[in-house]
Write a protein that holds these residues in place. Sequence first.
Motif, PDB file in Angstrom:
ATOM      1  N   ALA A 134       0.774  -0.979  -0.007  1.00 35.37           N
ATOM      2  CA  ALA A 134      -0.263   0.298  -0.011  1.00 35.37           C
ATOM      3  C   ALA A 134       0.952   1.257   0.167  1.00 35.37           C
ATOM      4  CB  ALA A 134      -0.930   0.227   0.823  1.00 35.37           C
ATOM      5  N   THR A 135       1.931   1.324  -0.752  1.00 34.42           N
ATOM      6  CA  THR A 135       2.888   2.028  -0.369  1.00 34.42           C
ATOM      7  C   THR A 135       2.624   3.656  -1.150  1.00 34.42           C
ATOM      8  OG1 THR A 135       5.093   0.523   0.071  1.00 34.42           O
ATOM      9  CG2 THR A 135       5.185   2.432  -1.313  1.00 34.42           C
ATOM     10  N   GLY A 136       2.458   4.197  -0.752  1.00 36.70           N
ATOM     11  CA  GLY A 136       2.483   5.922  -1.594  1.00 36.70           C
ATOM     12  C   GLY A 136       1.714   6.898  -1.612  1.00 36.70           C
ATOM     13  N   PHE A 137       1.083   7.289  -2.243  1.00 35.44           N
ATOM     14  CA  PHE A 137      -0.430   8.540  -1.807  1.00 35.44           C
ATOM     15  C   PHE A 137      -1.314   7.896  -2.389  1.00 35.44           C
ATOM     16  CE2 PHE A 137       2.211  12.584   0.376  1.00 35.44           C
ATOM     17  CZ  PHE A 137       3.114  12.108  -0.684  1.00 35.44           C
ATOM     18  N   ALA A 138      -2.435   7.952  -1.490  1.00 30.56           N
ATOM     19  CA  ALA A 138      -4.014   7.459  -1.885  1.00 30.56           C
ATOM     20  C   ALA A 138      -4.576   8.655  -2.470  1.00 30.56           C
ATOM     21  CB  ALA A 138      -4.630   7.101  -0.586  1.00 30.56           C
ATOM     22  N   GLY A 139      -4.731   8.390  -3.247  1.00 33.13           N
ATOM     23  CA  GLY A 139      -6.475   9.358  -4.039  1.00 33.13           C
ATOM     24  C   GLY A 139      -6.957  10.265  -3.133  1.00 33.13           C
TER      25      GLY A 139
END
Length: 229
Positions: A134-139
């Motif tokens: 789930a790495t990163g930025f969610a929208g």
Amino acid sequence: MNYTRTTALAALGVTGALLLTACGSDDSANDSSSKGSSSTSSSPTNGGSQSKGRSNSTGAQAGNTASGSGEGTESGSGAANGTTKTGGKAKAGGKVTFCKTPDLAINATNAAPDKSSGRIDITMVNRGSTTCSATGFAGVDIKDADHTSNPIERGHAQPRVTTLKPGDTAVFNLAYDIDTTGHSLASPTNILVTPPNETHTVSLKWPAAAGKIKGAYTDVQVYPTHTTK
């Protein structure tokens, strides 16, 4: 008497001629035999030389074939080993697929640390059967009471590796300043969340206890995911 001497001399001459002829014949035979022997002996020599040449040629070809075979075998074996190692890595978790929206239980809660700093934590629990990233930025979009949808900008932060085993939880938050004047123009009703590297969106209710947003939706920022451990 003269007749006898003449006859004897003639006989001697014939005998001598015969002897010379025989000698010449013997010499010729010897020469011929010698030549034949020489020719015969040279023929095997030449044959041996040719045979040797063939042997060398065959040996060279065999050597080349063996060399090529060896190189091909090593190369093929190396490639196979490389594939096996890569496959092993992938199987061992070297490559993890991104979490899919249907496999995540997503919730939003008010997590404001004080009366002036607004923060909403959005948790994502991996309820799937495999490990995912789930790495990163969610929208994130915030839906307002007037039915408009407002995209939220990213905060200045570097994403952290967020790998979730089945049952693990990831969290990210929305941060903003709380309006204490009572004149906020924002009336959020829902938070639309699209997990990192996904295209499917879920709609969450805006937490009722969350403070009012100061300014506009452009003043709200979303931060990258991280694990809760």
